[in-house]
Motif scaffolding. Structure first.
Motif, PDB file in Angstrom:
ATOM      1  N   ILE A   4      26.856  37.686  41.516  1.00  0.00           N
ATOM      2  CA  ILE A   4      28.057  37.758  42.362  1.00  0.00           C
ATOM      3  C   ILE A   4      29.336  37.368  41.609  1.00  0.00           C
ATOM      4  N   SER A   5      29.591  38.032  40.472  1.00  0.00           N
ATOM      5  CA  SER A   5      30.733  37.662  39.618  1.00  0.00           C
ATOM      6  C   SER A   5      32.005  38.428  39.985  1.00  0.00           C
ATOM      7  N   SER A   6      32.401  38.417  41.244  1.00  0.00           N
ATOM      8  CA  SER A   6      33.629  39.110  41.652  1.00  0.00           C
ATOM      9  C   SER A   6      34.848  38.250  41.342  1.00  0.00           C
ATOM     10  N   ALA A   7      36.033  38.883  41.408  1.00  0.00           N
ATOM     11  CA  ALA A   7      37.271  38.168  41.067  1.00  0.00           C
ATOM     12  C   ALA A   7      37.506  36.985  41.988  1.00  0.00           C
ATOM     13  N   ASP A   8      37.274  37.178  43.296  1.00  0.00           N
ATOM     14  CA  ASP A   8      37.573  36.073  44.209  1.00  0.00           C
ATOM     15  C   ASP A   8      36.507  34.982  44.165  1.00  0.00           C
ATOM     16  N   VAL A   9      35.276  35.307  43.722  1.00  0.00           N
ATOM     17  CA  VAL A   9      34.242  34.272  43.602  1.00  0.00           C
ATOM     18  C   VAL A   9      34.408  33.482  42.305  1.00  0.00           C
ATOM     19  N   VAL A  10      34.473  34.174  41.170  1.00  0.00           N
ATOM     20  CA  VAL A  10      34.659  33.477  39.889  1.00  0.00           C
ATOM     21  C   VAL A  10      36.017  32.782  39.865  1.00  0.00           C
ATOM     22  N   GLY A  11      37.062  33.479  40.353  1.00  0.00           N
ATOM     23  CA  GLY A  11      38.393  32.867  40.418  1.00  0.00           C
ATOM     24  C   GLY A  11      38.395  31.625  41.280  1.00  0.00           C
ATOM     25  N   HIS A  12      37.630  31.660  42.366  1.00  0.00           N
ATOM     26  CA  HIS A  12      37.512  30.507  43.267  1.00  0.00           C
ATOM     27  C   HIS A  12      36.832  29.331  42.566  1.00  0.00           C
ATOM     28  N   GLU A  13      35.705  29.585  41.901  1.00  0.00           N
ATOM     29  CA  GLU A  13      34.979  28.488  41.262  1.00  0.00           C
ATOM     30  C   GLU A  13      35.788  27.865  40.120  1.00  0.00           C
ATOM     31  N   LEU A  14      36.425  28.704  39.318  1.00  0.00           N
ATOM     32  CA  LEU A  14      37.307  28.161  38.277  1.00  0.00           C
ATOM     33  C   LEU A  14      38.519  27.478  38.905  1.00  0.00           C
ATOM     34  N   GLY A  15      38.906  27.923  40.104  1.00  0.00           N
ATOM     35  CA  GLY A  15      39.979  27.253  40.838  1.00  0.00           C
ATOM     36  C   GLY A  15      39.618  25.825  41.187  1.00  0.00           C
ATOM     37  N   HIS A  16      38.334  25.574  41.472  1.00  0.00           N
ATOM     38  CA  HIS A  16      37.890  24.185  41.682  1.00  0.00           C
ATOM     39  C   HIS A  16      38.132  23.361  40.420  1.00  0.00           C
ATOM     40  N   GLY A  17      37.901  23.998  39.258  1.00  0.00           N
ATOM     41  CA  GLY A  17      38.145  23.285  38.001  1.00  0.00           C
ATOM     42  C   GLY A  17      39.609  22.969  37.800  1.00  0.00           C
ATOM     43  N   ILE A  18      40.491  23.899  38.181  1.00  0.00           N
ATOM     44  CA  ILE A  18      41.927  23.643  38.101  1.00  0.00           C
ATOM     45  C   ILE A  18      42.289  22.481  39.017  1.00  0.00           C
TER      46      ILE A  18
END
Length: 670
Positions: A305-319
């Motif tokens: 499930i490597s979509s933009a809003d999923v991967v972007g979301h998880e890396l957003g947690h890192g931000i």
């Protein structure tokens, strides 16, 4: 006073100050914040045994954010963090403080042993694979400060993989708080199609490692091994293939990396040029970030499930994790991450995954379409509107009001660009969006004011403060406020105000309400004898500072204040205290002429420091020399609500005179 061996110069038009470099702005911010904190102002709730640790300055959109952590008797204070915000010249514009009461007399002798505390922490998980760390801390996140042990344990909970931080009362063994660190949430990809990704060549082997950010790589979750090969062609387009999943994941991560740089000026995901490995192969209908990695799972059909809003979301947690205050609290963390997922999707603008403010629409996680709808959270069963129950809801469901706010801010109620309409909770209509790039910038700058006690209510204050700083016309401020009102997040006493195109001051954004205007009016000029025409009346100054000599001319009238000019090691001071009612805009102005015999163009040998209540609000030096007087303007609204002691301090080194000549001062309220 030694007269400089130069002829008196005629008054000329004010010189345009040279722009402040980013490095200089950060240094000014760090120094101003240090000066302010050293004075232990009341809003810090500082105790006699507190110490403060300044962290790296973060720059964004012309503002400087200086985060601090606090210790008590050398123990880290949970909830003791705060942020000082300055402009490019080092002038303090806002503060954000988590702690609400001072710590005094708290014993640091525990009754529990470290092993006993760890046993309690382990008991919070279903299975335990290890304990990362256990530290004695002061817990000040809510109520009276307490001595505690903080442990981080790994294992599984009822929800799956867990990396849990547990705070245990060091006297009673009670669990004070738990914080889950697992945030769920050219090649051919399954989702994004044929795309270009940046990889690394070492010898004759290519690897799925970003060449300019080597901590960003995509790996097989079964072995934590980075995908590699003899050519630079990756994936087969089949969604169940892990390498294909990594094509999608690395593509999205590199798009988000570019978005952070282009839109926000952020250096990498962690703010210092780094990231975390992305691992495809989690055997779960899930994806998560845990502070060390991003794990990507699969949908019910077995596709990664490597979509933009999923991967972007998880890396957003890192931000979120690597901005001040850490992972957002108060059930705001999922909406914060959704903002970065939406921004990444919009920036990438991939026709196979267009921006749509839905979350997970491409992955079809459990066969029922999107996970969340930002423009109408109720479509997924989440709340569109904020209420007092939101902080206690399941964390993903609690994202509804924040997602709805972000959509209304970015797109408005009736977008004309093909995005769907969005209703409001207060019956308002006709909201016009600011665009997703600007909305993301407002959100990011608010995150740079974040503390460990973040909440929906504080995000309202922080985003309003950010919007006001980004746009002096109040346009962004008004739209940000309208969007919060539209999702029923109530106004806070700490909210800044902005009227008539000229922003009014930001109250100190602390954990407790800011004062409302009481006593006095917000008008008029408050300094007495502002042009020194009554000599030293109302001013306290060192000998010889206020004079009427013609060696250095006054700006107007006969008198002025002349600090230094001796050509030897010397310090002169000039000060006056005034009362500034709460809620007022307070602007300090004065005419300054700097005459110097120094010839350097790079070294500040002699300095004039302007302080209010001991905190630096402006600094000038021999490098600011000018022929004639220059009008200087400093916003000192942060000191409204009490007595403000204005002080000018001129310091001169052992040779080559510098004169700091001041006239026609004013502190004007509005």
């Amino acid at each position: 006073m030694v007269v400089a061996a130069t002829a008196a110069t005629a008054v000329s038009p004010p010189a345009t100050p040279a722009p402040v470099t980013p490095a200089a702005a950060s240094a000014l911010a760090a120094n101003s914040a240090a000066s302010l904190v050293a004075g232990k102002p009341a809003f810090l709730h500082a105790g006699s045994e507190d110490k403060f640790v300044q962290r790296s300055v973060v720059s964004s959109a012309g503002l400087q954010f200086v985060p601090y952590e606090r210790t008590y008797r050398d123990l880290r204070v949970l909830g003791g963090d705060f942020v000082i915000v300055t402009d490019a010249n080092g002038q303090v514009t806002a503060t954000s403080v988590a702690q609400e009461q001072a710590i005094n007399g708290l014993s640091t002798t525990p009754k529990l042993t470290k092993a006993q505390a760890e046993k309690v922490a382990k008991g919070q998980l279903k299975t335990v694979s290890g304990v990362e760390s256990t530290d004695l801390v002061v817990y000040a996140l809510d109520g009276a400060p307490r001595l505690a042990y903080e442990s981080t344990v790994r294992g599984t909970s009822a929800e799956g993989v867990s990396r849990l931080t547990v705070d245990v009362d060091a006297l009673t063994g009670a669990v004070l708080k738990t914080r889950e660190r697992v945030m769920n949430g050219s090649g051919t990809g399954w989702i994004n199609g044929s795309v270009t990704i940046n990889t690394t060549l070492s010898g004759s082997t290519y690897s799925m490692t970003d060449p300019s950010m080597t901590t960003l790589k995509c790996q097989d979750a079964s072995t934590n091994t980075t995908f590699s090969g003899s050519d630079d062609v990756w994936g087969n387009g089949v969604g169940t293939n892990k390498e294909t999943g990594c094509v999608d994941a690395l593509y999205v991560a590199q798009q988000e990396k570019a978005m952070l740089s282009s839109w926000l000026g952020r250096n990498g995901f962690n703010g210092s040029g780094g990231a975390w490995p992305i691992r495809v192969g989690l055997n779960d209908q899930n994806a998560y970030y845990d502070g060390t990695q991003v794990q990507i799972g699969k949908n019910t059909a077995g596709n990664w499930i490597s979509s933009a809003d999923v991967v972007g979301h998880e890396l957003g947690h890192g931000i979120d994790d690597t901005t001040p205050g850490g992972i957002s609290n108060g059930n705001t963390q999922e909406f914060v991450a959704d903002v970065f997922g939406a921004a990444t999707e919009a920036y990438a603008n991939n026709p196979n995954d267009p921006r749509d403010y839905q979350v997970g629409e491409e992955i079809n996680l459990v066969g029922s379409g999107p996970i969340r709808y930002m423009y109408n959270p109720s479509l997924a069963g989440d709340d569109n509107c904020y209420s007092s129950s939101i902080p206690g809801e399941e964390v993903h469901a609690a994202a509804g009001p924040g997602n709805h706010w972000f959509y209304l801010l970015a797109e408005g109620t009736n977008p004309t660009n093909g995005q769907p309409t969005s209703s409001t909770c207060n019956g308002s209509s006709g909201l016009v969006g600011v665009g997703i790039q600007t909305a993301t910038k407002i959100m990011y700058n608010a995150m740079l004011m974040k503390t460990s006690t973040s909440s929906y209510l504080k995000y309202r204050t922080w985003t309003l403060t950010a919007a006001k700083a980004l746009d002096a016309t109040c346009g962004l401020f008004n739209k940000t406020k309208a969007a919060w009102d539209a999702v029923s997040v109530p106004a806070q006493s700490a909210d800044p105000t902005c009227t008539g195109g000229t922003p009014s001051p930001s109250p100190t954004a602390t954990g407790s309400p800011s004062p409302t205007p009481t006593g006095g009016t917000c008008s008029g000029q408050k300094l007495l004898n502002p042009g020194f025409e009554s000599g030293s009346a109302n001013w306290t100054a060192t000998s010889g500072v206020i004079d009427s000599s013609t060696s250095q001319p006054s700006h107007s009238g006969t008198y002025k204040a002349w600090l230094d000019g001796y050509g030897t090691t010397h310090t002169d001071t000039l000060q006056q205290a005034v009362s500034i009612p709460a809620g007022c805009t307070a602007t300090l102005t004065f005419y300054l002429h700097i005459d110097t015999a120094e010839t350097t163009t790079s070294t500040q040998y002699d300095k004039l420091t302007v302080t209010v209540n001991g905190a630096s609000v402006a600094t000038y030096s021999n490098l600011n020399k000018a022929a004639g007087y220059v009008l200087r303007t400093v916003n000192i609204s942060a000191y409204a609500g009490g007595t403000a002691t204005l002080k000018f301090t001129g310091t001169e080194d052992s040779s080559l005179q510098t004169s700091f000549v001041i006239d026609d001062t004013a502190i004007t309220l509005s």
